[in-house]
Write a protein that holds these residues in place. Structure first.
Motif, PDB file in Angstrom:
ATOM      1  N   LEU A 145      46.926  65.573  30.653  1.00 49.78           N
ATOM      2  CA  LEU A 145      47.833  66.715  30.522  1.00 49.78           C
ATOM      3  C   LEU A 145      47.147  67.992  31.012  1.00 49.78           C
ATOM      4  O   LEU A 145      47.744  68.814  31.716  1.00 49.78           O
ATOM      5  CB  LEU A 145      48.252  66.870  29.052  1.00 49.78           C
ATOM      6  N   TYR A 146      45.871  68.132  30.655  1.00 44.35           N
ATOM      7  CA  TYR A 146      45.128  69.329  31.080  1.00 44.35           C
ATOM      8  C   TYR A 146      45.025  69.396  32.596  1.00 44.35           C
ATOM      9  O   TYR A 146      45.171  70.448  33.197  1.00 44.35           O
ATOM     10  CB  TYR A 146      43.737  69.328  30.445  1.00 44.35           C
ATOM     11  N   HIS A 147      44.778  68.247  33.204  1.00 44.63           N
ATOM     12  CA  HIS A 147      44.580  68.251  34.657  1.00 44.63           C
ATOM     13  C   HIS A 147      45.885  68.237  35.431  1.00 44.63           C
ATOM     14  O   HIS A 147      45.880  68.393  36.651  1.00 44.63           O
ATOM     15  CB  HIS A 147      43.684  67.083  35.060  1.00 44.63           C
ATOM     16  N   ALA A 148      47.005  68.056  34.715  1.00 41.14           N
ATOM     17  CA  ALA A 148      48.294  68.004  35.411  1.00 41.14           C
ATOM     18  C   ALA A 148      48.794  69.398  35.788  1.00 41.14           C
ATOM     19  O   ALA A 148      49.611  69.542  36.681  1.00 41.14           O
ATOM     20  CB  ALA A 148      49.326  67.289  34.540  1.00 41.14           C
ATOM     21  N   PHE A 149      48.284  70.428  35.088  1.00 40.53           N
ATOM     22  CA  PHE A 149      48.779  71.788  35.343  1.00 40.53           C
ATOM     23  C   PHE A 149      47.893  72.521  36.343  1.00 40.53           C
ATOM     24  O   PHE A 149      46.664  72.439  36.263  1.00 40.53           O
ATOM     25  CB  PHE A 149      48.811  72.596  34.040  1.00 40.53           C
ATOM     26  N   GLU A 150      48.543  73.239  37.240  1.00 43.20           N
ATOM     27  CA  GLU A 150      47.787  74.076  38.180  1.00 43.20           C
ATOM     28  C   GLU A 150      47.249  75.299  37.421  1.00 43.20           C
ATOM     29  O   GLU A 150      46.090  75.658  37.553  1.00 43.20           O
ATOM     30  CB  GLU A 150      48.734  74.494  39.307  1.00 43.20           C
ATOM     31  N   ASP A 151      48.113  75.896  36.590  1.00 43.68           N
ATOM     32  CA  ASP A 151      47.758  77.087  35.826  1.00 43.68           C
ATOM     33  C   ASP A 151      46.951  76.669  34.590  1.00 43.68           C
ATOM     34  O   ASP A 151      47.458  76.007  33.693  1.00 43.68           O
ATOM     35  CB  ASP A 151      49.054  77.809  35.410  1.00 43.68           C
ATOM     36  N   LYS A 152      45.669  77.041  34.568  1.00 44.00           N
ATOM     37  CA  LYS A 152      44.773  76.529  33.522  1.00 44.00           C
ATOM     38  C   LYS A 152      45.124  77.060  32.132  1.00 44.00           C
ATOM     39  O   LYS A 152      44.781  76.457  31.127  1.00 44.00           O
ATOM     40  CB  LYS A 152      43.312  76.857  33.868  1.00 44.00           C
TER      41      LYS A 152
END
Lengths: 245, 159
Positions: A145-152
């Protein structure tokens, strides 16, 4: 009351704190792991029923305990990240997750290796084993889930929410052996009964639990340092640090 | 604590308790189905408040203690039969195959198989259940007064 904590909200102070703590954790890991493994695997007496096969508990039990311990720490960091919106806490969530996933995998694999000769099956869908497998999926879920978003920022928030929701699995894992009929045996250590495990096996086990806890701490600190540096790479203090090195 | 943080903390707590309650209720509703096995008394007297009994031909798991002295082995094949007990009634298990290391008389086991008669199960898998006690052999002898050896069976060698 919590004023002394405030400086550590700054990335550079948190980085320094990691550096200070790291050698202590590393030393405890090495000492306890060497002594604990040699003591447990070579010198502790064989079990009256399982003979030498029981020695897997010196790896299986610490990793299983730490899989839940690491998850609790991750969830606490997630609460701090959501409520106080500290970026370092978000980084801590993501620093712990892969470490926790690894110890969970170790617990599952060593358990399967022991289950085959002792129970007669690698895997059984009983409540304890299934809930521990769900724990592994929760760790992997938090990571992906963390790596799925571009916006950190959004990524950190989403991962934190999943980490907190997953806490419900922890009491289920712990009490599964009491609430339902399972093939997995009940708790030994928290039985607080001196007869449940002989002292000659209990102390090396304790030492190994300390060793695993320190190991998880060490790896998490190293990962947290990297996460901080990566997130802050454009800040002057990081540049200064990198130029010096 | 400033009001915005307080609000967020409340929201987080509410979410955890809400989902906890949902999962708690789901598990409560599924309670009977999450159990890995029937016990012998559940098999004979029925399970739950309605005393539901499994029907003949049903595939099920049963868990209990192997009654000492009830293990009968066939001399010319891997066929074995034994009785299981928990608190009251006995259930007979018939099995063909290799038993796990921890299979002993007086030891807990879980068998998976088909109910062929109200109290007889034709098992296709037998798993040994281990207890949560660990001790060296000398201590076990002193504390429990038992000497654990792999059971010996009086098999006539034939010559």
């Amino acid at each position: 009351m919590w004023k002394w904590l405030h400086p550590y909200a700054k990335a550079d102070r948190a980085y320094q704190l990691c550096n200070t703590l790291l050698p202590y954790f590393a030393v405890v890991t090495v000492v306890c792991m060497v002594v604990g493994w040699v003591w447990g695997l070579a010198y502790a007496p064989a079990d009256y029923q399982q003979k030498d096969s029981y020695r897997i508990i010196f790896i299986h039990v610490p990793s299983a305990i730490l899989s839940m311990g690491a998850y609790s720490s991750m969830a606490i960091a997630a609460v701090v990240a959501l409520v106080w919106q500290l970026r370092n806490a978000e980084l801590a969530v993501i620093a712990i997750a892969p470490v926790g996933a690894c110890v969970t995998a170790i617990a599952l694999i060593t358990g399967a290796a022991w289950g085959k000769p002792m129970w007669g099956a690698w895997w059984v869908w009983d409540a304890r084993l299934t809930s521990e497998l769900i724990l592994l999926f929760l760790y992997l879920g938090v990571l992906s889930l963390y790596h799925a978003f571009e916006d950190k920022k959004a990524a950190g928030r989403a991962a934190s929410i999943l980490a907190i929701v997953g806490v419900i699995n922890l009491p289920i894992i712990h009490f599964s052996v009491e609430w339902w009929n399972t093939l997995h045996q009940g708790a030994t250590i928290t039985k607080f009964d001196t007869k449940a495990i002989d002292p000659s096996m209990f102390w090396p086990l304790m030492l190994n639990i300390v060793a695993f806890a320190a190991f998880v701490g060490t790896v998490t600190l190293i990962r947290l340092k990297n996460e901080i540096l990566q997130r802050e790479k454009h800040r002057p203090w990081v540049r200064q640090l990198l130029n010096r090195g | 604590m400033n009001p915005r943080r307080k609000k967020r903390l409340l929201a987080v707590t509410a979410v955890v308790f809400g989902i906890g309650a949902v999962i708690g209720l789901v598990l409560y509703a599924l309670q009977e189905n999450i159990n890995l096995f029937y016990t012998p008394s559940e098999l004979i007297d029925g399970k739950g408040p309605n005393h539901e009994k499994p029907h003949i031909g049903q595939k099920l798991r049963i868990g209990g203690m192997v009654v000492p002295g009830s293990v009968i082995r066939d001399e010319s094949s891997l066929e074995v039969s034994f009785k299981l007990i928990d608190t009251g009634p006995l259930v007979t298990i018939r099995y063909q195959g290799i038993l796990p290391d921890l299979f002993r008389e007086g030891q807990g086991i879980v068998a998976q198989g088909v109910l062929v008669e109200p109290d007889v199960i034709e098992a296709f898998e037998v798993l040994a259940k281990h207890d949560e006690e660990y001790m060296p052999a000398e201590v076990a002898e002193a504390v429990k007064g038992i000497k654990h050896e792999k059971p010996k069976y009086n098999l006539d060698s034939g010559n």
